[in-house]
Scaffold this active site. Structure first.
Site, PDB file in Angstrom:
ATOM      1  N   HIS A  39       0.846  -1.186   0.000  1.00  0.00           N
ATOM      2  CA  HIS A  39       0.000   0.000   0.000  1.00  0.00           C
ATOM      3  C   HIS A  39       0.881   1.235   0.000  1.00  0.00           C
ATOM      4  O   HIS A  39       1.943   1.225   0.627  1.00  0.00           O
ATOM      5  CB  HIS A  39      -0.929   0.022   1.221  1.00  0.00           C
ATOM      6  CG  HIS A  39      -2.061   0.959   1.033  1.00  0.00           C
ATOM      7  ND1 HIS A  39      -1.959   2.298   1.317  1.00  0.00           N
ATOM      8  CD2 HIS A  39      -3.298   0.767   0.530  1.00  0.00           C
ATOM      9  CE1 HIS A  39      -3.105   2.871   1.008  1.00  0.00           C
ATOM     10  NE2 HIS A  39      -3.937   1.973   0.527  1.00  0.00           N
TER      11      HIS A  39
ATOM     12  N   ASP B  99      -8.008  -5.094  -0.785  1.00  0.00           N
ATOM     13  CA  ASP B  99      -8.441  -5.835  -1.966  1.00  0.00           C
ATOM     14  C   ASP B  99      -8.081  -7.309  -1.921  1.00  0.00           C
ATOM     15  O   ASP B  99      -8.571  -8.094  -2.724  1.00  0.00           O
ATOM     16  CB  ASP B  99      -7.830  -5.213  -3.231  1.00  0.00           C
ATOM     17  CG  ASP B  99      -8.434  -3.861  -3.512  1.00  0.00           C
ATOM     18  OD1 ASP B  99      -9.629  -3.705  -3.265  1.00  0.00           O
ATOM     19  OD2 ASP B  99      -7.700  -2.964  -3.955  1.00  0.00           O
TER      20      ASP B  99
HETATM   21  N1  CMC Z   1       4.338  -6.952  -5.135  1.00  0.00           N
HETATM   22  C1  CMC Z   1       5.688  -6.927  -5.279  1.00  0.00           C
HETATM   23  N2  CMC Z   1       6.451  -5.857  -4.970  1.00  0.00           N
HETATM   24  C2  CMC Z   1       5.828  -4.760  -4.538  1.00  0.00           C
HETATM   25  C3  CMC Z   1       4.432  -4.708  -4.365  1.00  0.00           C
HETATM   26  C4  CMC Z   1       3.684  -5.870  -4.695  1.00  0.00           C
HETATM   27  N3  CMC Z   1       2.347  -5.881  -4.567  1.00  0.00           N
HETATM   28  N4  CMC Z   1       4.082  -3.477  -3.916  1.00  0.00           N
HETATM   29  C5  CMC Z   1       5.222  -2.783  -3.806  1.00  0.00           C
HETATM   30  N5  CMC Z   1       6.285  -3.564  -4.173  1.00  0.00           N
HETATM   31  C6  CMC Z   1       7.705  -3.205  -4.118  1.00  0.00           C
HETATM   32  C7  CMC Z   1       8.044  -2.029  -5.020  1.00  0.00           C
HETATM   33  O1  CMC Z   1       8.398  -2.505  -6.317  1.00  0.00           O
HETATM   34  C8  CMC Z   1       9.196  -1.415  -4.279  1.00  0.00           C
HETATM   35  O2  CMC Z   1      10.326  -2.257  -4.486  1.00  0.00           O
HETATM   36  P1  CMC Z   1      11.834  -1.631  -4.497  1.00  0.00           P
HETATM   37  O3  CMC Z   1      12.005  -0.959  -3.173  1.00  0.00           O
HETATM   38  O4  CMC Z   1      12.719  -2.805  -4.704  1.00  0.00           O
HETATM   39  O5  CMC Z   1      11.833  -0.657  -5.650  1.00  0.00           O
HETATM   40  C9  CMC Z   1       8.828  -1.590  -2.826  1.00  0.00           C
HETATM   41  O6  CMC Z   1       7.959  -2.725  -2.799  1.00  0.00           O
HETATM   42  C10 CMC Z   1       8.163  -0.418  -2.178  1.00  0.00           C
HETATM   43  O7  CMC Z   1       7.019  -0.058  -2.930  1.00  0.00           O
HETATM   44  P2  CMC Z   1       6.047   1.048  -2.364  1.00  0.00           P
HETATM   45  O8  CMC Z   1       6.749   2.343  -2.408  1.00  0.00           O
HETATM   46  O9  CMC Z   1       5.527   0.566  -1.080  1.00  0.00           O
HETATM   47  O10 CMC Z   1       4.892   0.967  -3.409  1.00  0.00           O
HETATM   48  P3  CMC Z   1       4.090   2.153  -4.069  1.00  0.00           P
HETATM   49  O11 CMC Z   1       3.713   3.149  -3.042  1.00  0.00           O
HETATM   50  O12 CMC Z   1       4.818   2.631  -5.268  1.00  0.00           O
HETATM   51  O13 CMC Z   1       2.812   1.381  -4.589  1.00  0.00           O
HETATM   52  C11 CMC Z   1       0.899   0.067  -4.541  1.00  0.00           C
HETATM   53  C12 CMC Z   1       1.730   1.065  -3.764  1.00  0.00           C
HETATM   54  C13 CMC Z   1      -0.394  -0.205  -3.776  1.00  0.00           C
HETATM   55  C14 CMC Z   1       0.541   0.661  -5.903  1.00  0.00           C
HETATM   56  C15 CMC Z   1       1.712  -1.233  -4.706  1.00  0.00           C
HETATM   57  O14 CMC Z   1       1.994  -1.798  -3.459  1.00  0.00           O
HETATM   58  C16 CMC Z   1       1.033  -2.243  -5.601  1.00  0.00           C
HETATM   59  O15 CMC Z   1       1.164  -2.151  -6.828  1.00  0.00           O
HETATM   60  N6  CMC Z   1       0.292  -3.234  -5.024  1.00  0.00           N
HETATM   61  C17 CMC Z   1      -0.440  -4.192  -5.813  1.00  0.00           C
HETATM   62  C18 CMC Z   1      -1.717  -3.539  -6.329  1.00  0.00           C
HETATM   63  C19 CMC Z   1      -2.737  -3.388  -5.232  1.00  0.00           C
HETATM   64  O16 CMC Z   1      -3.011  -4.329  -4.501  1.00  0.00           O
HETATM   65  N7  CMC Z   1      -3.349  -2.197  -5.178  1.00  0.00           N
HETATM   66  C20 CMC Z   1      -4.442  -1.915  -4.236  1.00  0.00           C
HETATM   67  C21 CMC Z   1      -4.081  -0.899  -3.217  1.00  0.00           C
HETATM   68  S1  CMC Z   1      -5.265  -0.836  -1.878  1.00  0.00           S
HETATM   69  C22 CMC Z   1      -6.715  -0.282  -2.601  1.00  0.00           C
HETATM   70  C23 CMC Z   1      -6.637   1.153  -2.954  1.00  0.00           C
HETATM   71  O17 CMC Z   1      -6.787   1.998  -2.039  1.00  0.00           O
HETATM   72  O18 CMC Z   1      -6.447   1.467  -4.128  1.00  0.00           O
END
Ligand code: CMC
Length: 432
Positions: free
Chosen positions: A309, A366
């Site tokens: 998240h 989700d």
């Molecule tokens: N699977 C694998 N790696 C992940 C994931 C995941 N689901 N989420 C984040 N990471 C990795 C990301 O690549 C990064 O890696 P590194 O440090 O090596 O570059 C690290 O974890 C930190 O990422 P972050 O900064 O926490 O992630 P973000 O803020 O850019 O993205 C997110 C948040 C929700 C878009 C992402 O976690 C994601 O794509 N999750 C899967 C999709 C999902 O379930 N979305 C629903 C969110 S909750 C409902 C809503 O409110 O929309």
């Protein structure tokens, strides 16, 4: 005593005011920085930027806290229902008995969607994305209610109560219509006597000569799913609503922009992606190892859906509530869903894996919401539209904050330009 920060640039010091929220959140106010120094604050994706002051929702991602108007989500999930929580989010206080009755009545009276709107829906191929259909229908609302959607804050705020009820109630009806249309079923008109969730289930699942009688457990489960989505601070779609609303665009237009923002798989679309992932693990007889390994590659298109998240770094309180509710709901409905077992095993495997642990990636709302929606009978391709019904109060409350802020400005971030420097135009025959 007022705290101030100071920034030293090229030997010159710039004092910057500090803003402290009611829960102690602190921000450095950089609004005057550019005018004073020529510098802007850079924060790609606004991850560390406060775009507004808001009284609606408090979220502390480090400690897994979510409160609407001060009330913890755990208490609302346990004691309230979707309609009451919607009122709280929009109007700032829990309703008294008269307010609850009047609000409920406004929702009931405004449930039906204009017949002409069927033509908009039926202009879409039946296999089109339900979110595309929903956003088109919401976009059309100003055409049917021009007096409520004048694109003038003062006038639109005067009619706010009605516009808000129309948005909440009709978005629900539109979703049911989309389901019926895409499944080749006749539309079911809303019934004024039914409560919100039951009315939705009726419009989805009744047949011309056979009313669908919602089991109390089903209506309760649906209420919980909607309630848990009702608002979530400055997420991608809500910020979109605020951004569009800041141009003085009316409530309906601003919400339709939010619906589009919600459709992406990294946001609201994740609930569909989670179920597709779980289903494919089930179909392949896999234990999830392949998905976990792929997710660790770091590629955005292979993420473990339903995990991680942008703000929660400990746990998502909504995921905890909905994860616990899954067992109860399925048991009450006498359903055994193999996808729930797969989800639980996947969660356990990921929570033991250093990649997820070190990045503080936990299940989000989700991860389990799809299992409940499936148990209720909602088909997978409609999941994100369910999120949109749930999130309507959040969009509405945020639009209202923008519209009623006397000091509000149009949202207009800046950028750091990194493209080509000035160069002179050449005619086509002089180009490489
Ligand atoms: N699977 C694998 N790696 C992940 C994931 C995941 N689901 N989420 C984040 N990471 C990795 C990301 O690549 C990064 O890696 P590194 O440090 O090596 O570059 C690290 O974890 C930190 O990422 P972050 O900064 O926490 O992630 P973000 O803020 O850019 O993205 C997110 C948040 C929700 C878009 C992402 O976690 C994601 O794509 N999750 C899967 C999709 C999902 O379930 N979305 C629903 C969110 S909750 C409902 C809503 O409110 O929309």
């Amino acid at each position: 005593m007022a705290i101030t920060a100071s920034l030293k640039l090229d030997d010159k010091e710039y004092p910057l005011p500090v803003i402290v929220g009611t829960e102690g959140e602190k921000a450095i106010d950089t609004r005057q920085l550019r005018a004073a120094s020529g510098y802007i604050a850079f924060d790609q994706g606004y991850g560390n930027t406060g775009s507004c002051e808001s009284q609606i929702t408090f979220l502390d991602g480090d400690n897994g806290i979510l409160r609407h108007r001060g009330y913890p989500i755990e208490q609302l999930a346990r004691y309230s229902d979707y309609v009451e929580t919607a009122y709280l989010i929009i109007y700032g206080e829990l309703p008294n008995a008269t307010q609850r009755k009047e609000f409920g009545l406004r929702l009931r009276k405004n449930a039906a969607v204009e017949m002409q709107m069927q033509k908009i829906l039926e202009g879409f191929p039946t296999n089109a994305s339900p979110m595309a259909m929903l956003s088109a229908m919401v976009s059309a609302l100003p055409a049917y209610y021009p007096d409520l959607a004048t694109n003038n804050f003062e006038k639109d705020l005067k009619n706010f109560d009605l516009a808000a009820a129309i948005a909440i109630s009709k978005i629900r009806t539109m979703v049911a219509m989309i389901y019926r249309y895409t499944h080749g079923l006749p539309y079911m008109f809303p019934k004024q006597e039914l409560p919100f969730a039951e009315n939705f289930l009726h419009m989805m699942f009744s047949e011309p000569y056979q009313d669908y009688a919602a089991a109390p457990e089903v209506a309760k489960a649906l209420n919980l799913v909607l309630l848990l989505h009702a608002d979530h601070e400055q997420n991608c779609s809500t910020s979109t609503v605020r951004m569009v609303g800041s141009s003085a665009a009316n409530l309906f237009t601003s919400i339709s922009a939010g619906v589009n923002a919600l459709s992406g798989p990294l946001h609201g679309g994740a609930n569909v992606a989670v179920m597709q992932m779980l289903q494919s693990i089930h179909d392949e007889g896999d234990d999830g190892t392949r998905f976990i390994a792929a997710a660790k590659s770091g590629s955005k298109s292979n993420r473990l859906m339903g995990f991680g998240h942008a703000v929660y770094r400990n746990f998502d309180p909504r995921a905890k509530i909905i994860g616990d509710a899954c067992d109860v709901v399925l048991k009450k409905l006498g359903i055994s869903d193999p996808l729930l077992d797969i989800a639980k095993n996947l969660e356990q495997a990921a929570l033991k894996d250093d990649y997820f642990v070190s990045r503080k990636l936990y299940p989000n709302v989700d991860f389990y919401s799809g299992i409940i929606m499936r148990a209720v009978g909602i088909p997978m391709n409609m999941f994100t539209t369910m999120f949109a019904i749930g999130r309507a109060p959040g969009y509405i409350a945020n639009w209202k904050e923008v519209a009623s802020n006397p000091k509000g400005r149009i949202y207009r971030p800046r950028q750091i330009y990194v493209g080509a420097q000035k160069r002179d135009y050449t005619t086509i025959d002089h180009r490489a």
